[in-house]
Design an enzyme around this catalytic site. Structure first.
Site, PDB file in Angstrom:
ATOM      1  N   TYR A  17       1.131  -1.145   0.069  1.00 17.59           N
ATOM      2  CA  TYR A  17       0.059  -0.241   0.343  1.00 17.59           C
ATOM      3  C   TYR A  17       0.587   1.366  -0.009  1.00 17.59           C
ATOM      4  O   TYR A  17       0.436   2.606  -0.322  1.00 17.59           O
ATOM      5  CB  TYR A  17      -1.129   0.101   1.165  1.00 17.59           C
ATOM      6  CG  TYR A  17      -2.275  -0.760   0.834  1.00 17.59           C
ATOM      7  CD1 TYR A  17      -2.864  -0.529  -0.226  1.00 17.59           C
ATOM      8  CD2 TYR A  17      -2.048  -2.244   2.035  1.00 17.59           C
ATOM      9  CE1 TYR A  17      -3.575  -2.213   0.016  1.00 17.59           C
ATOM     10  CE2 TYR A  17      -3.073  -3.152   2.239  1.00 17.59           C
ATOM     11  CZ  TYR A  17      -4.068  -3.430   0.944  1.00 17.59           C
ATOM     12  OH  TYR A  17      -4.971  -4.186   1.630  1.00 17.59           O
ATOM     13  N   HIS A  22      -4.049   6.347  -1.010  1.00 16.95           N
ATOM     14  CA  HIS A  22      -4.637   5.791  -0.092  1.00 16.95           C
ATOM     15  C   HIS A  22      -3.299   6.753   0.860  1.00 16.95           C
ATOM     16  O   HIS A  22      -3.784   6.944   2.098  1.00 16.95           O
ATOM     17  CB  HIS A  22      -5.503   5.297   0.391  1.00 16.95           C
ATOM     18  CG  HIS A  22      -6.662   5.114   0.823  1.00 16.95           C
ATOM     19  ND1 HIS A  22      -7.155   6.306   1.201  1.00 16.95           N
ATOM     20  CD2 HIS A  22      -7.683   3.993   1.658  1.00 16.95           C
ATOM     21  CE1 HIS A  22      -9.081   6.200   2.115  1.00 16.95           C
ATOM     22  NE2 HIS A  22      -8.130   5.133   1.887  1.00 16.95           N
ATOM     23  N   TYR A  68      -5.209  -0.794  10.440  1.00 17.40           N
ATOM     24  CA  TYR A  68      -5.685  -0.365   8.583  1.00 17.40           C
ATOM     25  C   TYR A  68      -5.792   0.895   8.773  1.00 17.40           C
ATOM     26  O   TYR A  68      -6.504   1.918   9.883  1.00 17.40           O
ATOM     27  CB  TYR A  68      -6.110  -1.636   7.874  1.00 17.40           C
ATOM     28  CG  TYR A  68      -5.345  -2.599   7.622  1.00 17.40           C
ATOM     29  CD1 TYR A  68      -5.275  -2.774   6.166  1.00 17.40           C
ATOM     30  CD2 TYR A  68      -5.112  -3.588   8.101  1.00 17.40           C
ATOM     31  CE1 TYR A  68      -4.688  -3.407   6.083  1.00 17.40           C
ATOM     32  CE2 TYR A  68      -5.126  -4.670   7.965  1.00 17.40           C
ATOM     33  CZ  TYR A  68      -3.302  -4.286   6.259  1.00 17.40           C
ATOM     34  OH  TYR A  68      -2.671  -5.185   5.869  1.00 17.40           O
ATOM     35  N   ASN A  70      -9.463   1.716   8.792  1.00 17.40           N
ATOM     36  CA  ASN A  70     -11.194   2.285   9.125  1.00 17.40           C
ATOM     37  C   ASN A  70     -10.558   2.225  10.710  1.00 17.40           C
ATOM     38  O   ASN A  70     -11.715   2.431  11.338  1.00 17.40           O
ATOM     39  CB  ASN A  70     -11.759   1.451   7.968  1.00 17.40           C
ATOM     40  CG  ASN A  70     -11.022   0.051   8.553  1.00 17.40           C
ATOM     41  OD1 ASN A  70     -10.164  -0.316   8.973  1.00 17.40           O
ATOM     42  ND2 ASN A  70     -12.680  -1.204   8.319  1.00 17.40           N
ATOM     43  N   ASN A 116     -12.874   6.630   5.550  1.00 16.77           N
ATOM     44  CA  ASN A 116     -13.251   5.923   6.272  1.00 16.77           C
ATOM     45  C   ASN A 116     -11.804   5.602   7.886  1.00 16.77           C
ATOM     46  O   ASN A 116     -11.889   5.639   9.004  1.00 16.77           O
ATOM     47  CB  ASN A 116     -12.878   4.220   6.230  1.00 16.77           C
ATOM     48  CG  ASN A 116     -13.954   3.434   5.577  1.00 16.77           C
ATOM     49  OD1 ASN A 116     -14.344   4.094   5.656  1.00 16.77           O
ATOM     50  ND2 ASN A 116     -13.571   3.138   4.012  1.00 16.77           N
TER      51      ASN A 116
END
Length: 195
Positions: A17, A22, A68, A70, A116
């Site tokens: 990631y 993001h 993560y 969220n 989120n």
């Protein structure tokens, strides 16, 4: 205005990631750490990578949650509670779909806009939305059904350059925030657009 004592960069953990849109918030905090000459280190007590930095003579905590996205509020809540930092003293940097690459803006309060990470932070701060945000434009795929794949994808080279230019300007504006005030920092950053 309260002094910012905690700067958070939102991200998903893991190498897969690291270069995704993001994680733009984390890129900003990494750049801040670099110019402050500090190293972000894992701290399980705060569920993230943390560092204590000095900006224009003022102490500030840097945090990149390693939960993560969220669950970002878990890290923010833990660190804010431990150091008795109020929501008004927190700046959260995050990717922003509703702004194009090459643009970044400071903002106080507001909703989560479907993000989120912001959603969880608001929940963990007892629904207090009154924290500062640094919104880093990543653009929008044009279809809400494509948003998830878009934010978890890598930006093409030109877009990445624009995002990085906006982050560099945001870092310079953050120095102005600590040297002068938020109004001057906003004035500088909000007039910037990388081409």
């Amino acid at each position: 205005m309260s002094e910012i004592k905690l700067i958070v960069g939102l991200a998903n953990p893991g190498a897969e990631y690291a270069q995704t849109r993001h994680n733009a918030g984390a890129w900003y905090v990494q750049e801040l750490a670099r110019i402050c000459g500090v190293t972000l280190v894992p701290d399980s007590k705060y569920f993230g990578l943390t560092a204590r930095a000095v900006l224009q003579g003022k102490d500030v905590r840097l945090l990149i949650p390693t939960t993560y996205m969220n669950l970002s509020g878990k890290a923010v809540g833990a660190l804010a509670n431990f150091f008795r930092i109020t929501p008004e003293e927190i700046l959260v940097a995050h990717d922003e779909l509703d702004m194009p690459p090459g643009v970044a803006k400071f903002k106080l309060g507001g909703g989560h806009g479907g993000h989120n990470g912001l959603k969880d932070i608001i929940a963990k701060l007892a629904n207090d939305k009154n924290f500062y945000r640094l919104r880093i434009g990543i653009g929008h795929p044009g279809d809400k059904n494509q948003v998830s794949g878009y934010v978890l994808g890598k930006a093409p080279a030109k877009e990445q350059e624009l995002i990085e230019a906006a982050i560099d300007e945001a870092v310079r504006s953050t120095e102005i925030l600590y040297k002068e005030n938020m109004v001057k920092a906003m004035t500088r950053l909000h007039s910037f657009k990388a081409e």
